[in-house]
Motif scaffolding. Structure first.
Motif, PDB file in Angstrom:
ATOM      1  N   PRO A   8       9.973   4.997   0.335  1.00  0.00           N
ATOM      2  CA  PRO A   8       9.628   4.756   1.753  1.00  0.00           C
ATOM      3  C   PRO A   8       8.205   4.263   1.959  1.00  0.00           C
ATOM      4  CG  PRO A   8      10.843   6.804   1.524  1.00  0.00           C
ATOM      5  CD  PRO A   8      10.494   6.354   0.137  1.00  0.00           C
ATOM      6  N   SER A  12       7.368   0.735   3.579  1.00  0.00           N
ATOM      7  CA  SER A  12       6.535   0.656   4.784  1.00  0.00           C
ATOM      8  C   SER A  12       5.417  -0.360   4.606  1.00  0.00           C
ATOM      9  CB  SER A  12       5.939   2.032   5.101  1.00  0.00           C
ATOM     10  OG  SER A  12       6.932   2.919   5.549  1.00  0.00           O
ATOM     11  N   THR A  90      16.412  -4.428   5.714  1.00  0.00           N
ATOM     12  CA  THR A  90      14.948  -4.545   5.751  1.00  0.00           C
ATOM     13  C   THR A  90      14.515  -5.697   6.654  1.00  0.00           C
ATOM     14  OG1 THR A  90      15.066  -5.868   3.729  1.00  0.00           O
ATOM     15  CG2 THR A  90      14.585  -3.535   3.480  1.00  0.00           C
ATOM     16  N   SER A 171      18.197   4.584   8.865  1.00  0.00           N
ATOM     17  CA  SER A 171      17.437   5.406   7.893  1.00  0.00           C
ATOM     18  C   SER A 171      18.247   5.550   6.618  1.00  0.00           C
ATOM     19  CB  SER A 171      17.125   6.774   8.491  1.00  0.00           C
ATOM     20  OG  SER A 171      18.323   7.460   8.820  1.00  0.00           O
ATOM     21  N   PRO A 173      18.641   5.804   2.865  1.00  0.00           N
ATOM     22  CA  PRO A 173      17.738   6.120   1.744  1.00  0.00           C
ATOM     23  C   PRO A 173      17.700   4.998   0.708  1.00  0.00           C
ATOM     24  CG  PRO A 173      19.115   8.009   2.287  1.00  0.00           C
ATOM     25  CD  PRO A 173      19.653   6.848   3.076  1.00  0.00           C
ATOM     26  N   ASN A 174      16.483   4.686   0.264  1.00  0.00           N
ATOM     27  CA  ASN A 174      16.243   3.649  -0.752  1.00  0.00           C
ATOM     28  C   ASN A 174      16.673   2.248  -0.306  1.00  0.00           C
ATOM     29  OD1 ASN A 174      15.144   5.485  -2.616  1.00  0.00           O
ATOM     30  ND2 ASN A 174      17.198   6.057  -3.288  1.00  0.00           N
ATOM     31  N   MET A 177      14.831   3.150   4.749  1.00  0.00           N
ATOM     32  CA  MET A 177      14.070   4.321   5.205  1.00  0.00           C
ATOM     33  C   MET A 177      12.581   4.121   4.959  1.00  0.00           C
ATOM     34  SD  MET A 177      14.353   8.329   4.099  1.00  0.00           S
ATOM     35  CE  MET A 177      15.943   8.607   4.867  1.00  0.00           C
ATOM     36  N   THR A 178      11.825   3.924   6.039  1.00  0.00           N
ATOM     37  CA  THR A 178      10.378   3.778   5.927  1.00  0.00           C
ATOM     38  C   THR A 178       9.716   5.156   5.922  1.00  0.00           C
ATOM     39  OG1 THR A 178      10.180   3.561   8.318  1.00  0.00           O
ATOM     40  CG2 THR A 178      10.367   1.526   7.051  1.00  0.00           C
ATOM     41  N   MET A 179       8.422   5.180   5.716  1.00  0.00           N
ATOM     42  CA  MET A 179       7.711   6.458   5.583  1.00  0.00           C
ATOM     43  C   MET A 179       7.800   7.321   6.848  1.00  0.00           C
ATOM     44  SD  MET A 179       6.263   7.808   3.000  1.00  0.00           S
ATOM     45  CE  MET A 179       4.992   8.873   2.369  1.00  0.00           C
ATOM     46  N   ALA A 182      11.185   8.830   6.887  1.00  0.00           N
ATOM     47  CA  ALA A 182      11.354   9.819   5.813  1.00  0.00           C
ATOM     48  C   ALA A 182      10.725  11.156   6.211  1.00  0.00           C
ATOM     49  CB  ALA A 182      10.721   9.287   4.524  1.00  0.00           C
TER      50      ALA A 182
END
Length: 223
Positions: A8, A12, A90, A171, A173-174, A177-179, A182
């Protein structure tokens, strides 16, 4: 720390960097136009550009979903002709970050363009310089401080976006999901230790990036 997934964070940074570069190429011409135009059209464009600053990010995310979703005309056109899906990818995260961050660049660059001495520009025109040449050799160098400040603000806003990115990119995962998302997911899951670690990493990264940008800006000013 061994269990902390840094994907994440890297996502980001990649999303914020891409959105900031896009904001530069898209926002500079708009900022210059707004600094020179005083008509009703310019006022309308200025108002629409300012809107992302005052609207809640979730509202912006909803507008983007309606505008760019797979069932929308734009979403269908992009998917059919370029094989690009915008939402929950993305690409969607970059677009969301771009929309929330570009007003900061445009506002700062517009104010900086407006301070350029018109007498210098007129003198260059008398000497036969073209508008294109004047923009890149006189106006941009004189207005660069405001542009850099706008870039810094835009990057910071893109890096920390949560609501619009969550609405448009989700969201996953991988994948998307950005910081900030997360951290939110860690809190929802009741994993407070992970949330604390992610918050610390995000804060340290943001402070480091902004510090480096400020130092580079001061170094350039000193020559």
């Amino acid at each position: 720390m061994a269990d902390v997934n840094l994907f994440p964070l890297f996502l980001s940074l990649r999303v914020a960097t891409t959105a900031t570069l896009l904001a530069l190429f898209i926002g500079l011409p708009i900022a210059y136009y707004l600094s020179k135009s005083k008509g009703k059209l310019a006022d309308l464009i200025d108002t629409l550009i300012t809107l992302p600053i005052v609207l809640p990010p979730t509202v912006l995310g909803y507008y983007l979903l309606v505008l760019l979703g797979r069932q929308s005309p734009i979403g269908q056109f992009v998917e059919q002709h370029f094989n690009i899906t915008i939402v929950f990818t993305t690409t969607g995260a970059v677009i969301a970050a771009l929309v929330v961050s570009i007003p900061f660049l445009i506002k700062s660059a517009k104010a900086s363009f407006a301070t350029v001495d018109q007498n210098i520009v007129n003198a260059a025109k008398v000497l036969g310089r073209t508008d294109f040449n004047i923009f890149f050799t006189i106006i941009l160098p004189l207005a660069w401080r405001g542009i850099v400040s706008g870039l810094t603000l835009a990057f910071a806003r893109a890096l920390g976006d949560f609501g619009a990115t969550l609405m448009v990119a989700g969201s996953i995962p991988n994948e998307t999901m950005t910081m900030p998302i997360a951290i939110y997911d860690a809190l929802l899951a009741g994993n407070r230790n992970l949330a604390n670690i992610l918050v610390f990493i995000m804060t340290a990264t943001s402070v480091t990036v902004l510090y480096v940008i400020n130092r580079l800006e001061k170094r350039v000013v000193k020559g």
